[in-house]
Write a protein that holds these residues in place. Structure first.
Motif, PDB file in Angstrom:
ATOM      1  N   HIS A  27       2.185  12.434  -9.237  1.00  0.00           N
ATOM      2  CA  HIS A  27       1.494  13.555  -9.528  1.00  0.00           C
ATOM      3  C   HIS A  27       2.216  14.888  -8.875  1.00  0.00           C
ATOM      4  CE1 HIS A  27      -1.515  10.277 -10.445  1.00  0.00           C
ATOM      5  NE2 HIS A  27      -2.262  11.072 -10.804  1.00  0.00           N
ATOM      6  N   GLY A  28       3.332  14.663  -8.704  1.00  0.00           N
ATOM      7  CA  GLY A  28       4.133  16.322  -8.179  1.00  0.00           C
ATOM      8  C   GLY A  28       3.738  16.476  -6.686  1.00  0.00           C
ATOM      9  N   LYS A  29       3.205  15.490  -5.955  1.00  0.00           N
ATOM     10  CA  LYS A  29       3.063  15.800  -4.423  1.00  0.00           C
ATOM     11  C   LYS A  29       4.255  15.767  -3.678  1.00  0.00           C
ATOM     12  CE  LYS A  29      -1.596  15.562  -5.273  1.00  0.00           C
ATOM     13  NZ  LYS A  29      -2.093  17.037  -5.270  1.00  0.00           N
ATOM     14  N   THR A  30       5.280  15.673  -4.228  1.00  0.00           N
ATOM     15  CA  THR A  30       6.528  15.504  -3.534  1.00  0.00           C
ATOM     16  C   THR A  30       7.777  15.769  -4.468  1.00  0.00           C
ATOM     17  OG1 THR A  30       7.912  14.469  -1.921  1.00  0.00           O
ATOM     18  CG2 THR A  30       6.859  13.332  -3.668  1.00  0.00           C
ATOM     19  N   PHE A  68       0.733  -1.277  -0.002  1.00  0.00           N
ATOM     20  CA  PHE A  68      -0.021  -0.056  -0.044  1.00  0.00           C
ATOM     21  C   PHE A  68       0.619   1.315  -0.080  1.00  0.00           C
ATOM     22  CE2 PHE A  68      -3.729  -2.478   2.291  1.00  0.00           C
ATOM     23  CZ  PHE A  68      -4.382  -2.357   1.024  1.00  0.00           C
ATOM     24  N   ALA A  69       1.787   1.220   1.049  1.00  0.00           N
ATOM     25  CA  ALA A  69       2.702   2.363   0.979  1.00  0.00           C
ATOM     26  C   ALA A  69       3.393   2.656  -0.339  1.00  0.00           C
ATOM     27  CB  ALA A  69       3.969   2.148   2.010  1.00  0.00           C
ATOM     28  N   TRP A  70       4.042   1.482  -0.814  1.00  0.00           N
ATOM     29  CA  TRP A  70       4.638   1.682  -2.219  1.00  0.00           C
ATOM     30  C   TRP A  70       3.708   2.211  -3.281  1.00  0.00           C
ATOM     31  CZ3 TRP A  70       4.557  -1.008  -6.928  1.00  0.00           C
ATOM     32  CH2 TRP A  70       5.344  -0.905  -7.664  1.00  0.00           C
ATOM     33  N   GLY A  71       2.837   1.607  -3.377  1.00  0.00           N
ATOM     34  CA  GLY A  71       1.884   2.297  -4.499  1.00  0.00           C
ATOM     35  C   GLY A  71       1.286   3.611  -4.068  1.00  0.00           C
ATOM     36  N   LEU A  72       0.918   3.987  -3.091  1.00  0.00           N
ATOM     37  CA  LEU A  72       0.474   5.190  -2.751  1.00  0.00           C
ATOM     38  C   LEU A  72       1.648   6.288  -3.018  1.00  0.00           C
ATOM     39  CD1 LEU A  72      -1.826   4.705   0.182  1.00  0.00           C
ATOM     40  CD2 LEU A  72      -2.716   5.057  -1.840  1.00  0.00           C
ATOM     41  N   GLY A  73       2.796   6.018  -2.592  1.00  0.00           N
ATOM     42  CA  GLY A  73       3.863   6.564  -2.556  1.00  0.00           C
ATOM     43  C   GLY A  73       4.403   7.008  -4.244  1.00  0.00           C
ATOM     44  N   ARG A  74       4.335   6.063  -4.847  1.00  0.00           N
ATOM     45  CA  ARG A  74       4.539   6.177  -6.240  1.00  0.00           C
ATOM     46  C   ARG A  74       3.526   7.178  -7.153  1.00  0.00           C
ATOM     47  NH1 ARG A  74       8.190   2.938  -8.986  1.00  0.00           N
ATOM     48  NH2 ARG A  74       7.131   3.310 -10.862  1.00  0.00           N
ATOM     49  N   TRP A  75       2.246   7.027  -6.484  1.00  0.00           N
ATOM     50  CA  TRP A  75       1.043   7.889  -7.028  1.00  0.00           C
ATOM     51  C   TRP A  75       1.407   9.357  -6.727  1.00  0.00           C
ATOM     52  CZ3 TRP A  75      -2.102  11.499  -5.703  1.00  0.00           C
ATOM     53  CH2 TRP A  75      -3.349  11.798  -6.361  1.00  0.00           C
TER      54      TRP A  75
END
Length: 263
Positions: free
Chosen positions: A43-46, A32-39
């Motif tokens: 999307h330029g959130k970091t 979950f963390a890996w998938g959400l982190g890649r998203w």
């Protein structure tokens, strides 16, 4: 009256190797963390890269396991493990602490931020929205194992946990935590992080949200039999959650003065 189905702790076996549900829940949490982190990166959130995410998650696994175990040893059964130090390494016997795991991850984040020349709170704001679904997976693992059951209750959805050995209907507190610390906290932090925020605010919302959720659910969770209720009638989980709320509130207030916002 509901009765816990007593799932087998083993999900499946590959030859002599048994794969346990709780291990699968840990794996699911990091997926979950890996998938959400890649998203968030895509999307330029970091400002972090996919390579940064992979490295951070790898070391975070160590932080969760080592910190979670040491947290349980220190916060919950210090006197016992002081007398039986070799049992500290017997992690297969159970005994992990979320608050200890959090401290382990914070240490990893601090080292990672220093090595990459980034601000600690910037890393925290990236990681915070990735955590709640992993917590939900962990609580589902608790429910499948029939552990960490709730206090006795007369509500219609009370559940008998044969593992408790008393045939008393109890709150399915693992499911409450699944919903509060997992799903609701995810919606809160993920939604808050969807807009540009001053550095530190997303981390602050996570700390306050988890602390409040854990504190409230603890009223339905059976206290550890070797600790019972502590000062003011609070459990150890509640006492460890209070600093999270206080620190989160201070961070949120102080972050309002920062002109810097995450991407």
């Amino acid at each position: 009256m509901l009765v816990h189905p007593e799932f087998s702790p083993i999900a499946f076996a590959i030859g002599p190797v048994a794969i346990r549900w709780y291990g699968l829940m840990y794996l699911l949490a990091f997926l979950f963390a890996w998938g959400l982190g890649r998203w968030r990166i895509s999307h330029g959130k970091t400002s972090l890269t996919h390579r940064d995410l992979d490295d951070l998650l790898f070391y975070s696994v160590l932080g969760v396991v080592i910190g979670g175990r040491l947290g349980y040893v220190i916060f919950y059964k210090a006197s016992y493990y002081l007398a039986h130090p070799l049992e500290i390494f017997e992690v297969w016997q159970g005994g992990m602490s979320f608050h200890g795991g959090l401290l382990g991850v914070l240490f990893v984040m601090a080292m990672f931020a220093r090595s990459r020349g980034k601000r600690f709170l910037e890393i925290g704001d990236f990681v915070a929205p990735l955590v709640p679904l992993g917590l939900a997976a962990g609580r589902m693992g608790n429910f499948i194992n029939g552990e960490l059951w709730g206090r006795a209750t007369s509500v219609s959805w009370g559940m008998i946990f044969p593992q408790a050995g008393d045939n008393i209907p109890r709150h399915p507190s693992q499911l409450y935590e699944f919903g509060a610390e997992g799903l609701l906290l995810f919606l809160l932090v993920w939604g808050f992080a969807s807009k540009s925020r001053p550095i530190g605010q997303i981390s602050a919302v996570f700390l306050m949200g988890y602390g409040v959720a854990r504190f409230l659910v603890e009223y339905t969770r059976e206290p550890d039999n070797f600790l019972g209720l502590l000062a003011a009638g609070f459990t150890m989980g509640q006492w460890l959650s209070i600093p999270m709320v206080v620190i989160g509130a201070i961070m949120f207030y102080m972050s309002r003065r920062s002109p810097h916002a995450v991407v």
